[in-house]
Scaffold this active site. Sequence first.
Site, PDB file in Angstrom:
ATOM      1  N   ASP A  21     -40.108  35.868 -52.193  1.00  0.00           N
ATOM      2  CA  ASP A  21     -39.632  34.514 -51.904  1.00  0.00           C
ATOM      3  C   ASP A  21     -40.492  33.469 -52.615  1.00  0.00           C
ATOM      4  O   ASP A  21     -41.693  33.654 -52.767  1.00  0.00           O
ATOM      5  CB  ASP A  21     -39.663  34.283 -50.384  1.00  0.00           C
ATOM      6  CG  ASP A  21     -38.855  33.060 -49.976  1.00  0.00           C
ATOM      7  OD1 ASP A  21     -38.042  32.573 -50.792  1.00  0.00           O
ATOM      8  OD2 ASP A  21     -39.037  32.586 -48.837  1.00  0.00           O
ATOM      9  N   ASN A  23     -39.355  31.651 -55.655  1.00  0.00           N
ATOM     10  CA  ASN A  23     -39.040  31.375 -57.065  1.00  0.00           C
ATOM     11  C   ASN A  23     -38.576  29.928 -57.260  1.00  0.00           C
ATOM     12  O   ASN A  23     -38.974  29.253 -58.211  1.00  0.00           O
ATOM     13  CB  ASN A  23     -37.920  32.296 -57.563  1.00  0.00           C
ATOM     14  CG  ASN A  23     -38.313  33.752 -57.584  1.00  0.00           C
ATOM     15  OD1 ASN A  23     -39.486  34.079 -57.428  1.00  0.00           O
ATOM     16  ND2 ASN A  23     -37.347  34.630 -57.775  1.00  0.00           N
ATOM     17  N   GLY A  24     -37.704  29.485 -56.349  1.00  0.00           N
ATOM     18  CA  GLY A  24     -37.142  28.136 -56.471  1.00  0.00           C
ATOM     19  C   GLY A  24     -38.225  27.074 -56.358  1.00  0.00           C
ATOM     20  O   GLY A  24     -38.285  26.141 -57.170  1.00  0.00           O
ATOM     21  N   ARG A  25     -39.118  27.226 -55.358  1.00  0.00           N
ATOM     22  CA  ARG A  25     -40.187  26.229 -55.181  1.00  0.00           C
ATOM     23  C   ARG A  25     -41.171  26.254 -56.345  1.00  0.00           C
ATOM     24  O   ARG A  25     -41.694  25.228 -56.749  1.00  0.00           O
ATOM     25  CB  ARG A  25     -40.918  26.496 -53.847  1.00  0.00           C
ATOM     26  CG  ARG A  25     -40.232  25.862 -52.657  1.00  0.00           C
ATOM     27  CD  ARG A  25     -40.710  26.450 -51.373  1.00  0.00           C
ATOM     28  NE  ARG A  25     -40.133  27.773 -51.171  1.00  0.00           N
ATOM     29  CZ  ARG A  25     -40.550  28.636 -50.265  1.00  0.00           C
ATOM     30  NH1 ARG A  25     -41.573  28.343 -49.498  1.00  0.00           N
ATOM     31  NH2 ARG A  25     -39.952  29.805 -50.128  1.00  0.00           N
ATOM     32  N   HIS A  38     -36.742  32.252 -61.270  1.00  0.00           N
ATOM     33  CA  HIS A  38     -36.305  33.650 -61.153  1.00  0.00           C
ATOM     34  C   HIS A  38     -36.787  34.454 -62.368  1.00  0.00           C
ATOM     35  O   HIS A  38     -37.183  35.611 -62.237  1.00  0.00           O
ATOM     36  CB  HIS A  38     -34.780  33.729 -61.037  1.00  0.00           C
ATOM     37  CG  HIS A  38     -34.248  33.063 -59.786  1.00  0.00           C
ATOM     38  ND1 HIS A  38     -34.788  33.293 -58.543  1.00  0.00           N
ATOM     39  CD2 HIS A  38     -33.226  32.172 -59.600  1.00  0.00           C
ATOM     40  CE1 HIS A  38     -34.125  32.587 -57.637  1.00  0.00           C
ATOM     41  NE2 HIS A  38     -33.182  31.893 -58.261  1.00  0.00           N
ATOM     42  N   ASN A  69     -27.075  35.036 -50.302  1.00  0.00           N
ATOM     43  CA  ASN A  69     -27.308  34.406 -51.607  1.00  0.00           C
ATOM     44  C   ASN A  69     -26.008  34.103 -52.365  1.00  0.00           C
ATOM     45  O   ASN A  69     -25.995  33.281 -53.287  1.00  0.00           O
ATOM     46  CB  ASN A  69     -28.222  35.270 -52.497  1.00  0.00           C
ATOM     47  CG  ASN A  69     -29.676  35.268 -52.061  1.00  0.00           C
ATOM     48  OD1 ASN A  69     -30.438  36.192 -52.365  1.00  0.00           O
ATOM     49  ND2 ASN A  69     -30.097  34.230 -51.354  1.00  0.00           N
ATOM     50  N   ARG A 195     -40.496  34.805 -41.725  1.00  0.00           N
ATOM     51  CA  ARG A 195     -39.166  35.221 -41.262  1.00  0.00           C
ATOM     52  C   ARG A 195     -38.824  36.575 -41.877  1.00  0.00           C
ATOM     53  O   ARG A 195     -39.381  36.950 -42.908  1.00  0.00           O
ATOM     54  CB  ARG A 195     -38.078  34.253 -41.771  1.00  0.00           C
ATOM     55  CG  ARG A 195     -38.064  32.905 -41.254  1.00  0.00           C
ATOM     56  CD  ARG A 195     -36.740  32.246 -41.680  1.00  0.00           C
ATOM     57  NE  ARG A 195     -36.736  31.850 -43.079  1.00  0.00           N
ATOM     58  CZ  ARG A 195     -37.251  30.720 -43.543  1.00  0.00           C
ATOM     59  NH1 ARG A 195     -37.831  29.880 -42.714  1.00  0.00           N
ATOM     60  NH2 ARG A 195     -37.199  30.423 -44.828  1.00  0.00           N
ATOM     61  N   SER A 197     -35.337  37.293 -42.374  1.00  0.00           N
ATOM     62  CA  SER A 197     -34.146  36.947 -43.167  1.00  0.00           C
ATOM     63  C   SER A 197     -33.156  38.103 -43.357  1.00  0.00           C
ATOM     64  O   SER A 197     -32.729  38.376 -44.484  1.00  0.00           O
ATOM     65  CB  SER A 197     -34.561  36.388 -44.529  1.00  0.00           C
ATOM     66  OG  SER A 197     -35.357  35.250 -44.371  1.00  0.00           O
TER      67      SER A 197
HETATM   68  C1  FPP Z   1     -36.210  34.099 -53.569  1.00  0.00           C
HETATM   69  O1  FPP Z   1     -36.619  32.898 -54.130  1.00  0.00           O
HETATM   70  C2  FPP Z   1     -35.790  35.024 -54.567  1.00  0.00           C
HETATM   71  C3  FPP Z   1     -34.510  35.408 -54.782  1.00  0.00           C
HETATM   72  C4  FPP Z   1     -33.360  34.908 -54.027  1.00  0.00           C
HETATM   73  C5  FPP Z   1     -34.156  36.357 -55.813  1.00  0.00           C
HETATM   74  C6  FPP Z   1     -35.241  37.270 -56.235  1.00  0.00           C
HETATM   75  C7  FPP Z   1     -34.975  37.610 -57.622  1.00  0.00           C
HETATM   76  C8  FPP Z   1     -35.891  37.874 -58.569  1.00  0.00           C
HETATM   77  C9  FPP Z   1     -37.329  38.002 -58.321  1.00  0.00           C
HETATM   78  C10 FPP Z   1     -35.457  38.039 -59.961  1.00  0.00           C
HETATM   79  C11 FPP Z   1     -34.398  39.047 -60.179  1.00  0.00           C
HETATM   80  C12 FPP Z   1     -34.738  40.353 -59.606  1.00  0.00           C
HETATM   81  C13 FPP Z   1     -34.531  41.505 -60.225  1.00  0.00           C
HETATM   82  C14 FPP Z   1     -34.860  42.778 -59.513  1.00  0.00           C
HETATM   83  C15 FPP Z   1     -34.015  41.560 -61.575  1.00  0.00           C
HETATM   84  P1  FPP Z   1     -35.861  31.566 -53.720  1.00  0.00           P
HETATM   85  O2  FPP Z   1     -34.936  31.232 -54.829  1.00  0.00           O
HETATM   86  O3  FPP Z   1     -35.232  31.740 -52.381  1.00  0.00           O
HETATM   87  O4  FPP Z   1     -37.069  30.581 -53.665  1.00  0.00           O
HETATM   88  P2  FPP Z   1     -37.197  29.281 -52.749  1.00  0.00           P
HETATM   89  O5  FPP Z   1     -37.221  29.764 -51.316  1.00  0.00           O
HETATM   90  O6  FPP Z   1     -38.511  28.716 -53.170  1.00  0.00           O
HETATM   91  O7  FPP Z   1     -36.032  28.404 -53.057  1.00  0.00           O
END
Ligand code: FPP
Length: 251
Positions: A21, A23-25, A38, A69, A195, A197
Amino acid sequence: MSFLQAIQPDKVPAHVAVIMDGNGRWAQARNLARAQGHLEGVKTVRRITEAACRIGVRYLTLYAFSTENWGRPQEEISSLMGLLVSCLQNEMPLFMQNGIRLRVIGNTGDFSPEVQQAMRQALDQTAANNRMDLVLALSYSSRWEITEAMKDLALRVKNGSLSPEAIDAGKINESLKTAFMPDPDLLIRTSGEHRISNFLLWQIAYSELFFSPVLWPDFTEEMFYEAIADFQGRERRFGRIADTTLNSEKA
Ligand code: FPP
């Protein structure tokens, strides 16, 4: 001493599950598109896969795309799908050199034919590898999985091949998508959220939980080893009482 050196080889968890968790932040903090987060997250997938393999983890399960998602903007879903396909293709040398067998749990029928074909190819190519199983949870949610398992059991009762009295935890385990592996010993979640989730709800009944404040793209091998070393310092009782208590009571 590094955390890698602190790890006791005979107490490495057989199954580690990870909620990746943040990536977005990570992207937001740099004024980048979420897709960039990502992309960076894929590098962490590679690092942690190698690290897990190196210390002898037998099953590594990554929550890569949840049922929920699908509710994200189409642009983000497309970029995640593109990343998944390129990752399955680009990481094939990593899988083959390290004896990694790829597995997928989730409602794979939800994916486009192109994504399904890339998955099928990667699953077939790695099917004979047996050092570590890398299990990608894709279009996965625990409630979906449990619902499917309940339907399966209900059908078997209906057609007479299973009696309701014979349903026990073992039968439920066998009906889950995770039937081929043991329950996670350790569940790690990054990004500071506390969490679960909708991830492996049945299977984590006795898992140890480790929450890291670090966002997934910044999560390093050393942080992974720290989680393993922390796990090794815990006492797992599975609802029973400590052995030492038993011994002192006997004495
Ligand atoms: C959560 O970060 C991450 C995901 C929803 C996707 C995870 C995917 C990857 C690490 C890349 C692709 C994976 C593979 C196996 C090729 P978020 O976007 O929910 O982050 P945030 O909570 O900060 O918004």
